[in-house]
Design an enzyme around this catalytic site. Sequence first.
Site, PDB file in Angstrom:
ATOM      1  N   SER A 220      -3.775  -8.654   4.820  1.00  0.00           N
ATOM      2  CA  SER A 220      -2.680  -7.740   4.528  1.00  0.00           C
ATOM      3  C   SER A 220      -1.753  -8.347   3.462  1.00  0.00           C
ATOM      4  O   SER A 220      -2.194  -8.624   2.362  1.00  0.00           O
ATOM      5  CB  SER A 220      -1.926  -7.412   5.823  1.00  0.00           C
ATOM      6  OG  SER A 220      -1.024  -6.355   5.643  1.00  0.00           O
ATOM      7  N   ASP A 346      -7.547   3.330   5.879  1.00  0.00           N
ATOM      8  CA  ASP A 346      -6.387   2.480   6.145  1.00  0.00           C
ATOM      9  C   ASP A 346      -5.118   3.156   5.625  1.00  0.00           C
ATOM     10  O   ASP A 346      -4.960   3.350   4.421  1.00  0.00           O
ATOM     11  CB  ASP A 346      -6.589   1.127   5.457  1.00  0.00           C
ATOM     12  CG  ASP A 346      -5.479   0.125   5.752  1.00  0.00           C
ATOM     13  OD1 ASP A 346      -4.474   0.498   6.393  1.00  0.00           O
ATOM     14  OD2 ASP A 346      -5.619  -1.037   5.321  1.00  0.00           O
ATOM     15  N   HIS A 375      -6.377  -0.617   9.559  1.00  0.00           N
ATOM     16  CA  HIS A 375      -5.699  -1.760   8.949  1.00  0.00           C
ATOM     17  C   HIS A 375      -5.904  -2.991   9.825  1.00  0.00           C
ATOM     18  O   HIS A 375      -5.377  -3.058  10.937  1.00  0.00           O
ATOM     19  CB  HIS A 375      -4.211  -1.457   8.782  1.00  0.00           C
ATOM     20  CG  HIS A 375      -3.468  -2.510   8.000  1.00  0.00           C
ATOM     21  ND1 HIS A 375      -3.653  -2.684   6.644  1.00  0.00           N
ATOM     22  CD2 HIS A 375      -2.564  -3.452   8.383  1.00  0.00           C
ATOM     23  CE1 HIS A 375      -2.873  -3.669   6.217  1.00  0.00           C
ATOM     24  NE2 HIS A 375      -2.220  -4.160   7.251  1.00  0.00           N
TER      25      HIS A 375
END
Length: 413
Positions: A220, A346, A375
């Site tokens: 991320s 996502d 995600h």
Amino acid sequence: MISLDLNFNILTRDLSHYLENQVKVGLFGSGVGLSLVLGFSAAYTCYYLISVAKKPQLISGGKTFCQFLKEQCPVVSETYYPTFWCWESRIQTLLRPFVTAKPGVVYRNELIKAADGGQISVDWFDNDDSLSYPDPTTRPTVLLLPGLTGTSRESYILHMVQQSRDLGYRCVVFNNRGVSGETLLTPRTYCAANTEDLETVIDHIQKTYEVAPMMAAGVSMGGMMLANYLGRKGRKTCLKGVIVFSAGWDVFECTASLEKPLDRFLFNSYLTSCLQASVHRHRPVLEKCYDIDHVMKAKTIREFDERFTSIMFGYPTNDDYYRDASPVHKLKSVQVPMLCLNAADDVFSPSHAIPVEAVKQNPHLALLITCHGGHIGFLEGLWPRQSTYMDRVFKQFAKAVIEQGGRLKDLSR
């Protein structure tokens, strides 16, 4: 097709056998309920096998890197079967922290002094029991970067440490300032655009183990920071390869997606509160320079960044910060093999913002896109406790880079 038919026949046979032996009365006893259940199961199975379980899309800017991945990382060519009862994006994202196990890992913490007088917390997993690399001076090192508010204790980090331990490698987890319990010595935290602390940590690891090969993995925001670092450094880095998971490539698009009503409720508000909690913990040192009361009233990540992050790092406007934090603008300068895994569903990194065309223009880049996974989800198997698709991609790529990385020295072909 024969394999799918066989799997379907086995599924319906076993379900029929169970219902016939376990449910003797009522609706099922009449045969009507059994037919409904079997019909629904057949329809759901067909839908899952046709529309959900698919091979990922592998995109690369060069034939050499693409061929290397297909040979050394067979997972990139395999069908990804998301957990059949939770393949939807938001469910995958929300459930991963709760359903995946947290392997036991004992770290050795080190505080590294930064140039501005602050300190950076890193957690070492030395893997001194490594049979493959008993000499610590040559034991490969994997640097791990967690997400926005993550630390070395996140389940996805622990899983990557476990995978690295199995390969005999050492791990170092880079914790952003102020998130892992250490004292904040200066009024500065972190952001996706600024890579000074990351550079300090990489230099420190290299000086500690000068001949040990090193690669990195970012998740991320950690992936965004890694991509931005590579874009700035070009060839001037000791990293042999990088893998990035669920990165947000265009921060404007990411924040816009997370501000949609449902995603704001499920994710944005929670993450904003986590950021504010970190600020509150270090309020005595931060309130000397920033209006913390104003920061604590932010309702979204964008508002938090407008009131805190962009100001801290000296950007004229928040838009200037978001532009600098977006890795999509720096991909053309990456000169180290980098594999990027994203899910098309996502909500943190919407599919239309995944930099397919930019990746095609750089032979050092490869993009692996799954239809599902959410995600940092990528759950697979009936009960995904031990391993995910993301874990398998990481392990195969890490092994390939460390043990076969010599084949990646010339990716211009």
